[in-house]
Design a protein around this motif. Structure first.
Motif: not given
Length: 191
Positions: A140-160
């Motif tokens: 999941x890549x979240x981008x704020x109004x200024x174009x800056x990002x927060x990146x979530x990389x999920x490792x394989x495995x059971x949720x969560x």
């Protein structure tokens, strides 16, 4: 002479106040309702937060049901650092020490929700504040109004799943899920 000093001090205070005035902060996406997760869970996770201040390790235990999200942060030795409770309306927090990296309770809850709450709910909250969300199978890549990002990389495995987060405010967080269990609601009338 004294009157002149007072006037000079007043001018300095006014001038310094003008220098400290900043543009209004960008809109911050609203917190999501605990019920939006759609599960009743209890989760234990090990967090490693790397920032300019160094590395902080902590254990986080969170539980969620339709009424509330509750989070407790502990040191590696089991000492309570903070507790948070969000009922969908208000966030109540108690801190024994400041949250690592200058986090606020609201920010901590928001980033937890952005990782694990359903994509449609996260997207809706982000878009309402002018933010964006892009997803792939493991990110999941979240981008704020200024174009800056927060990146979530999920490792394989059971949720969560375990997550590797990279934030535009120059910190990384490694979240390893130690245990997660679906908790059944108490039977009606049970004490």
């Amino acid at each position: 002479m004294r009157k002149a000093r007072l006037i000079l001090c007043a001018l300095i205070l006014v001038a310094s106040g003008c220098q400290l005035t900043r543009a209004p902060a960008e809109p911050v996406p609203a917190l999501l309702a605990p019920s939006a997760l759609g599960h009743t869970l209890q989760v234990s996770q090990q967090l490693a937060i790397d920032s300019q201040a160094g590395r902080r390790n902590l254990l986080v235990v969170w539980s969620v049901d339709a009424q509330a999200l509750q989070v407790v942060g502990l040191t590696a030795q089991g000492r309570k650092l903070f507790s948070l409770r969000y009922d969908g309306q208000q966030l109540h927090s108690e801190h024994q020490v400041p949250l690592p990296g200058g986090f606020s309770g609201e920010r901590f809850v928001r980033e937890l929700q952005w990782a694990y709450w359903p994509e449609t709910d996260v997207r809706q909250a982000l878009q309402a504040a002018g933010w964006g969300l892009q997803t792939t199978a493991n990110t999941r890549v979240i981008t704020n109004p200024e174009g800056l990002q927060i990146k979530y990389h999920f490792v394989q495995g059971a949720w969560p799943a375990s997550v590797r987060l990279s934030h535009f405010e120059h910190y990384q967080m490694k979240i390893d899920t130690l245990s997660a269990s679906e908790v059944s609601a108490p039977a009606a009338g049970a004490d």
